[in-house]
Enzyme design. Structure first.
Site, PDB file in Angstrom:
ATOM      1  N   THR A 128       0.823  -1.222   0.000  1.00  0.00           N
ATOM      2  CA  THR A 128       0.000   0.000   0.000  1.00  0.00           C
ATOM      3  C   THR A 128       0.852   1.266   0.000  1.00  0.00           C
ATOM      4  OG1 THR A 128      -1.651  -1.209   1.247  1.00  0.00           O
ATOM      5  CG2 THR A 128      -1.874   1.187   1.236  1.00  0.00           C
ATOM      6  N   GLU A 129       0.382   2.277  -0.745  1.00  0.00           N
ATOM      7  CA  GLU A 129       1.090   3.556  -0.817  1.00  0.00           C
ATOM      8  C   GLU A 129       0.173   4.699  -0.381  1.00  0.00           C
ATOM      9  OE1 GLU A 129       2.967   4.015  -4.627  1.00  0.00           O
ATOM     10  OE2 GLU A 129       4.232   2.271  -4.217  1.00  0.00           O
ATOM     11  N   PRO A 130       0.770   5.821   0.026  1.00  0.00           N
ATOM     12  CA  PRO A 130      -0.063   6.945   0.457  1.00  0.00           C
ATOM     13  C   PRO A 130      -1.033   7.413  -0.632  1.00  0.00           C
ATOM     14  CG  PRO A 130       2.232   7.332   1.043  1.00  0.00           C
ATOM     15  CD  PRO A 130       2.205   6.098   0.201  1.00  0.00           C
ATOM     16  N   GLY A 133      -4.268   2.518  -1.951  1.00  0.00           N
ATOM     17  CA  GLY A 133      -3.985   1.116  -1.657  1.00  0.00           C
ATOM     18  C   GLY A 133      -4.810   0.173  -2.511  1.00  0.00           C
ATOM     19  N   ILE A 159       1.877  -0.039   6.915  1.00  0.00           N
ATOM     20  CA  ILE A 159       2.570  -1.333   6.864  1.00  0.00           C
ATOM     21  C   ILE A 159       2.688  -1.953   8.260  1.00  0.00           C
ATOM     22  CG2 ILE A 159       4.674  -2.532   6.128  1.00  0.00           C
ATOM     23  CD1 ILE A 159       2.898  -1.152   3.850  1.00  0.00           C
ATOM     24  N   GLU A 243      -4.224 -14.814   1.902  1.00  0.00           N
ATOM     25  CA  GLU A 243      -4.318 -13.688   2.841  1.00  0.00           C
ATOM     26  C   GLU A 243      -5.770 -13.341   3.168  1.00  0.00           C
ATOM     27  OE1 GLU A 243      -1.971 -10.684   0.901  1.00  0.00           O
ATOM     28  OE2 GLU A 243      -0.215 -11.992   0.926  1.00  0.00           O
ATOM     29  N   ARG A 244      -6.627 -13.415   2.169  1.00  0.00           N
ATOM     30  CA  ARG A 244      -8.029 -13.060   2.414  1.00  0.00           C
ATOM     31  C   ARG A 244      -8.732 -14.153   3.207  1.00  0.00           C
ATOM     32  NH1 ARG A 244      -8.398  -9.801  -3.309  1.00  0.00           N
ATOM     33  NH2 ARG A 244      -7.459  -7.962  -2.365  1.00  0.00           N
ATOM     34  N   GLY A 340     -24.114  -4.284  28.419  1.00  0.00           N
ATOM     35  CA  GLY A 340     -24.535  -2.983  28.931  1.00  0.00           C
ATOM     36  C   GLY A 340     -23.340  -2.043  29.047  1.00  0.00           C
ATOM     37  N   THR A 366     -10.330  -3.889   0.463  1.00  0.00           N
ATOM     38  CA  THR A 366     -11.561  -3.416   1.119  1.00  0.00           C
ATOM     39  C   THR A 366     -12.762  -4.229   0.620  1.00  0.00           C
ATOM     40  OG1 THR A 366     -12.050  -1.815  -0.607  1.00  0.00           O
ATOM     41  CG2 THR A 366     -10.654  -1.048   1.215  1.00  0.00           C
TER      42      THR A 366
HETATM   43  C1  LIG Z   1      -3.970  -1.176  10.418  1.00  0.00           C
HETATM   44  C2  LIG Z   1      -3.654  -1.436   8.973  1.00  0.00           C
HETATM   45  C3  LIG Z   1      -2.701  -2.373   8.640  1.00  0.00           C
HETATM   46  C4  LIG Z   1      -2.355  -2.576   7.289  1.00  0.00           C
HETATM   47  N1  LIG Z   1      -1.333  -3.439   6.964  1.00  0.00           N
HETATM   48  C5  LIG Z   1      -0.866  -3.446   5.681  1.00  0.00           C
HETATM   49  C6  LIG Z   1       0.346  -4.161   5.350  1.00  0.00           C
HETATM   50  O1  LIG Z   1       0.960  -4.827   6.199  1.00  0.00           O
HETATM   51  N2  LIG Z   1       0.816  -4.074   4.067  1.00  0.00           N
HETATM   52  C7  LIG Z   1       0.176  -3.338   3.107  1.00  0.00           C
HETATM   53  O2  LIG Z   1       0.659  -3.299   1.983  1.00  0.00           O
HETATM   54  N3  LIG Z   1      -0.989  -2.679   3.384  1.00  0.00           N
HETATM   55  C8  LIG Z   1      -1.507  -2.702   4.645  1.00  0.00           C
HETATM   56  N4  LIG Z   1      -2.668  -2.006   4.942  1.00  0.00           N
HETATM   57  C9  LIG Z   1      -3.290  -1.223   3.894  1.00  0.00           C
HETATM   58  C10 LIG Z   1      -4.681  -1.716   3.445  1.00  0.00           C
HETATM   59  O3  LIG Z   1      -4.567  -2.911   2.724  1.00  0.00           O
HETATM   60  C11 LIG Z   1      -5.307  -0.569   2.668  1.00  0.00           C
HETATM   61  O4  LIG Z   1      -5.665   0.420   3.620  1.00  0.00           O
HETATM   62  C12 LIG Z   1      -6.487  -0.965   1.832  1.00  0.00           C
HETATM   63  O5  LIG Z   1      -6.102  -1.811   0.789  1.00  0.00           O
HETATM   64  C13 LIG Z   1      -7.234   0.247   1.243  1.00  0.00           C
HETATM   65  O6  LIG Z   1      -6.363   1.147   0.628  1.00  0.00           O
HETATM   66  P1  LIG Z   1      -6.466   2.713   1.005  1.00  0.00           P
HETATM   67  O7  LIG Z   1      -6.433   2.789   2.487  1.00  0.00           O
HETATM   68  O8  LIG Z   1      -5.416   3.436   0.262  1.00  0.00           O
HETATM   69  O9  LIG Z   1      -7.906   3.156   0.540  1.00  0.00           O
HETATM   70  P2  LIG Z   1      -8.300   3.757  -0.912  1.00  0.00           P
HETATM   71  O10 LIG Z   1      -7.777   2.862  -1.973  1.00  0.00           O
HETATM   72  O11 LIG Z   1      -7.934   5.182  -0.947  1.00  0.00           O
HETATM   73  O12 LIG Z   1      -9.882   3.621  -0.846  1.00  0.00           O
HETATM   74  C14 LIG Z   1     -10.710   4.562  -0.115  1.00  0.00           C
HETATM   75  C15 LIG Z   1     -12.148   4.090  -0.191  1.00  0.00           C
HETATM   76  O13 LIG Z   1     -12.568   4.057  -1.557  1.00  0.00           O
HETATM   77  C16 LIG Z   1     -13.036   2.758  -1.876  1.00  0.00           C
HETATM   78  N5  LIG Z   1     -12.687   2.438  -3.280  1.00  0.00           N
HETATM   79  C17 LIG Z   1     -11.480   2.557  -3.867  1.00  0.00           C
HETATM   80  N6  LIG Z   1     -11.534   2.127  -5.149  1.00  0.00           N
HETATM   81  C18 LIG Z   1     -12.809   1.743  -5.355  1.00  0.00           C
HETATM   82  C19 LIG Z   1     -13.523   1.215  -6.485  1.00  0.00           C
HETATM   83  N7  LIG Z   1     -12.897   0.946  -7.644  1.00  0.00           N
HETATM   84  N8  LIG Z   1     -14.841   0.935  -6.350  1.00  0.00           N
HETATM   85  C20 LIG Z   1     -15.481   1.176  -5.163  1.00  0.00           C
HETATM   86  N9  LIG Z   1     -14.857   1.655  -4.066  1.00  0.00           N
HETATM   87  C21 LIG Z   1     -13.553   1.948  -4.162  1.00  0.00           C
HETATM   88  C22 LIG Z   1     -12.359   1.819  -0.906  1.00  0.00           C
HETATM   89  O14 LIG Z   1     -13.057   0.612  -0.750  1.00  0.00           O
HETATM   90  C23 LIG Z   1     -12.342   2.667   0.353  1.00  0.00           C
HETATM   91  O15 LIG Z   1     -13.575   2.563   0.997  1.00  0.00           O
HETATM   92  C24 LIG Z   1      -3.044  -1.862   6.283  1.00  0.00           C
HETATM   93  C25 LIG Z   1      -4.057  -0.938   6.638  1.00  0.00           C
HETATM   94  C26 LIG Z   1      -4.351  -0.697   7.952  1.00  0.00           C
HETATM   95  C27 LIG Z   1      -5.399   0.327   8.279  1.00  0.00           C
END
Ligand SMILES: Cc1cc2nc3c(=O)[nH]c(=O)nc-3n(C[C@H](O)[C@H](O)[C@H](O)COP(=O)(O)OP(=O)(O)OC[C@H]3O[C@@H](n4cnc5c(N)ncnc54)[C@H](O)[C@@H]3O)c2cc1C
Length: 388
Positions: A128-130, A133, A159, A243-244, A340, A366
């Protein structure tokens, strides 16, 4: 005992793992939750007991056991009620180490997989990237080949084990022009110059170190490429099936824990002169919750069996995570209500459980993205195949 899937050997493993967790882990959980990290000694103890090597090849120090040992490992980890502690352990063993085993060559396996099994090295998986993800193929981190090195630039976020791990399994674009075929996977030592990580504060999973990681001209040898260049995307997608399913199993296990706890609480707490478990409205609530847990659990076991038999269960694992994590959130929400005001208190387990569970429909794909994948398979008849 569910004898369709679990033998006596499985059950004796479950009992010994439960005893281990009660003795070695539970006394430290509150401290780790407060400090946001898990002490190093417990990694070593897991390694010494063989828990990180359950499904890993014997050649590299693993136990080569069937997937139902992993199912037990995941279920019992959930039942100590620290989603963060559990995440540290399973992200190491089933995210980072899965890539080491499947794509690493013999040298990588000896230098990283064996010490990972032994609990001497901790790993994390950086996808995942900023900037996003969900759109994995849209990642911007690059790994550009220069002579006999790759130079990595970019950043990753959220991460798990991102601060305290010893190595990073990193996905990066070796050909930034190409969306899906331009991605590759690398093993990167934590102490390589140019890597910095920042710990993130978050709602739950508090015992887990979640980090944003920056790569600033990080130079690694070409031998640290895992598998073939350009195959990163199919590798990642392929391992998402496991993983899933892992996240689906975690979900049914924590929901089961919530129901068991609520039943126990209701047998002790009195209102209007009788224990809570005598009120029909609450009994029916429990009946419904327990049924939902069982439906997911039995489904997840059947998918674990098929995965163990070598079937590529990408659709089923996506369905497992989608519905099990939703079920867990709802069941845990209802279980908290049954306690409660005590449900809202930190000294009872439901508050942490509710926080930790919320990550289920977000991490590792997600629910919205899972629905996209499932829709493509059931409506458009799209077939996903494992990377060759
Ligand atoms: C505590 C924690 C631990 C994690 N650990 C890891 C790790 O170890 N390694 C790693 O690589 N990642 C990790 N993740 C990242 C995680 O997999 C991502 O947060 C996730 O995949 C979503 O990416 P995003 O947060 O960038 O959301 P975004 O991609 O920005 O999505 C934002 C919202 O838009 C929705 N959305 C996006 N695209 C679509 C679409 N095409 N259609 C409908 N809805 C859409 C999403 O479902 C979400 O609700 C972790 C995250 C958390 C919070």
């Amino acid at each position: 005992m569910n004898s369709m899937y679990f033998t006596e050997e499985h059950e004796s493993f479950r009992q010994s793992f439960k005893d281990f967790l009660q003795k070695e882990v539970v006394p430290h959980i509150d401290k780790w939750e407060k400090e946001g990290t898990v002490e190093r000694f417990i990694w070593k103890k897991f390694g010494e007991m063989g828990y990180f090597g359950l499904n890993q090849p014997e050649e590299y120090g693993g136990l080569g056991l069937d997937l139902f040992y992993t199912v037990i490992f995941l279920e019992e980890l959930q039942k100590v009620n620290s989603g963060g502690f559990a995440a540290n352990m399973w992200a190491h063993a089933y995210l980072a180490m899965t890539h080491l085993n499947k794509e690493g060559d013999d040298r990588i396996k000896r230098e990283y997989l064996t010490p990972s099994i032994e609990g001497d090295k901790i790993g994390c998986l950086c996808i995942t990237e900023p900037f996003g993800g969900s759109d994995v193929a849209g990642m911007r981190t690059t790994a550009i080949k220069k002579g006999d090195t790759y130079v990595i630039n970019g950043s990753k976020t959220f991460i798990t084990n991102g601060v305290y791990s010893d190595y990073l399994v990193v996905a990066a674009k070796t050909n930034p022009e190409d969306k899906h075929k331009g991605m590759s996977i690398f093993i990167v030592d934590r102490d390589t110059p140019g890597i910095s990580s920042t710990k993130l504060d978050k709602l739950g999973w508090r015992a887990s170190d979640t980090a944003e990681i920056a790569f600033d001209n990080v130079v690694i040898p070409v031998e640290n490429l895992m598998g073939e260049e350009g195959k990163g995307f199919p590798y990642i997608m392929q391992h998402f099936a496991l993983e899933r399913l892992v996240m689906g199993i975690n979900a049914h296990a924590r929901a089961e824990y919530a129901v068991e706890y609520a039943i126990q609480y209701m047998s002790e707490r009195q209102a209007f002169g009788k224990t809570l478990d005598k009120f029909q409205a609450l009994r029916h609530k429990i009946a419904e919750m327990a049924s939902r847990v069982d439906m997911c659990k039995e489904y997840n076991y059947s998918i674990a069996k098929r995965l163990n038999d070598g079937v590529y269960v990408v659709k089923e694992a996506s369905m497992s995570k989608l519905l099990s994590t939703k079920m867990a959130d709802e069941v845990i929400y209802d279980a908290l209500q049954l306690l409660g005001g005590y449900g809202y208190m930190e000294e009872y387990p439901m508050a942490r459980l509710l926080r930790d569970s919320r990550l289920g429909p977000i991490g590792g794909g997600t629910s919205e993205i899972l629905k996209e994948i499932i829709a493509k398979m059931v409506i458009d008849k799209k077939e996903y195949k494992p990377a060759t």
